[in-house]
Design an enzyme around this catalytic site. Structure first.
Site, PDB file in Angstrom:
ATOM      1  N   LYS A   1     -40.344  48.637 -35.711  1.00 23.20           N
ATOM      2  CA  LYS A   1     -38.941  48.342 -35.417  1.00 23.20           C
ATOM      3  C   LYS A   1     -38.143  48.574 -36.688  1.00 23.20           C
ATOM      4  CE  LYS A   1     -35.722  44.848 -33.846  1.00 23.20           C
ATOM      5  NZ  LYS A   1     -35.542  43.582 -33.135  1.00 23.20           N
TER       6      LYS A   1
ATOM      7  N   LYS B   1     -39.036  51.388 -31.905  1.00 18.38           N
ATOM      8  CA  LYS B   1     -37.635  51.068 -31.625  1.00 18.38           C
ATOM      9  C   LYS B   1     -36.774  51.373 -32.839  1.00 18.38           C
ATOM     10  CE  LYS B   1     -34.820  47.046 -30.704  1.00 18.38           C
ATOM     11  NZ  LYS B   1     -34.787  45.630 -30.527  1.00 18.38           N
TER      12      LYS B   1
END
Ligand code: PBG
Length: 323
Positions: free
Chosen positions: A194, A247
């Site tokens: 992330k 992400k």
């Protein structure tokens, strides 16, 4: 010329016959925002077509998605400011908005797959994913809160727990808490890679969860790094993750591919709020063809190696029969 690659593109039938990548309803996960109250539905200004729902309307929304074959949902709560504190205690209070929502969804739609977000930020008065002390985000102290939150989600009926906080060791910690309490069947979809991305802006508007000071760079990854994603993915796998997530998605297709090539676990990708906002803004101006732009985006994320895609486009592509 012996090779004429255009022959395999000469008709729609042949193009479909040789198509390598497909997106289907089964691959899609729909993120949904929840607010308190009754019969509430408020649009996120920077995400046209995406709403925050009170629990009663959330159930209606999920029902209409299920009819379209969309069966997986990732829930996010908008918590009012007075319920936030330094330790995100609202995140595991039995009667909290979020836990009530999970219970209601599972009670009404046991067939739905409910994915829950584990991180402190929506409940934290500091707006960070961890406990803050003198401006520093504490790692090990935060694990305790994440464990309580994950356990509360499992007790409320979550099918998959998705830790999005990027603290070190949280997947193993949560796995232990779940197993010690008999939730060996609850899965973990880890936000493995992330990144500290600009593309979360509209999401933070939706939840009013932006950091009150500083940024998230001491825990979310540097967008310039690719190899580091392998370290995160490997640790999550060792610690017991069932899915590895990357992400955002579009600016990190190389990372999706890299992780896919280095694991046997399913890889998920989060086509985040800013990616949605960008596409919608261009469509509103008439600068892109909606159906073609959206299906191309989702196909490219699958082509890069994502098995599942978390996307705000999930419902519209099925409603409009674009897949
Ligand atoms: C919270 C969380 C964020 C997103 C999912 N979980 C925001 C953040 O880390 O600041 C972003 C999702 C999106 O932008 O669509 N930990």
């Amino acid at each position: 010329m012996l090779q004429r690659p255009r022959r395999n593109r000469k008709s729609e039938v042949i193009r479909q016959m040789v198509q390598e990548t497909h997106v289907s309803a089964a691959n899609l996960i729909f993120p949904l925002f929840i607010i308190d109250g009754v019969n509430q539905k408020s649009e996120v200004a920077s995400m046209p077509g995406i709403f925050r729902y009170s629990i009663d309307n959330l159930l209606r929304e999920i029902e209409s998605c299920l009819k379209l074959g969309l069966k997986s949902f990732d829930l996010f709560p908008n918590i009012s400011e007075e319920l936030k504190d330094k330790f995100a205690t609202e995140s595991y209070r039995d009667e909290s908005l979020y836990l009530r929502a999970i219970r209601e969804v599972k009670k009404n739609f046991p067939e739905a797959c409910v994915i829950t977000d584990v991180a402190m930020d929506p409940y934290s008065s500091d707006g960070h994913d961890g406990i803050v002390e003198n401006g520093v985000i504490l790692n090990d102290e935060t694990l305790d809160v994440l464990g309580k939150m994950a356990l509360a989600h499992a007790q409320s009926g979550a099918d998959i727990i998705a830790p999005s906080d990027m603290m070190d060791g949280r997947v193993g910690y949560i796995r232990n808490v779940l197993d010690d309490n008999g939730f060996t069947n609850v899965s973990i979809m880890s936000y493995s890679a992330k990144y500290a991305s600009a593309f979360y802006g509209p999401f933070r508007d939706a939840l009013n969860s932006a950091p009150k000071f500083g940024d998230k760079k001491t825990y979310q990854m540097n967008p310039a790094n690719q190899r580091e994603a392998l370290i995160e993915a490997e640790l999550d796998e060792i610690e017991g993750a069932d899915f590895l997530m990357v992400k955002p998605a579009l600016p990190y297709l190389d990372v999706i591919k890299l992780i896919k090539d280095n694991t046997e676990l399913p890889v998920a990708a989060y086509n985040v709020s800013g990616e949605y906002a960008m596409i919608k803004a261009a469509i509103q101006r008439g600068w892109l063809n909606e159906q073609r732009a959206i299906t191309e985006v989702l196909t490219s994320i699958r082509r890069a190696g994502a098995t599942a895609i978390l996307t705000y486009h999930a419902k519209e592509v099925l409603e409009n029969k674009w897949l």
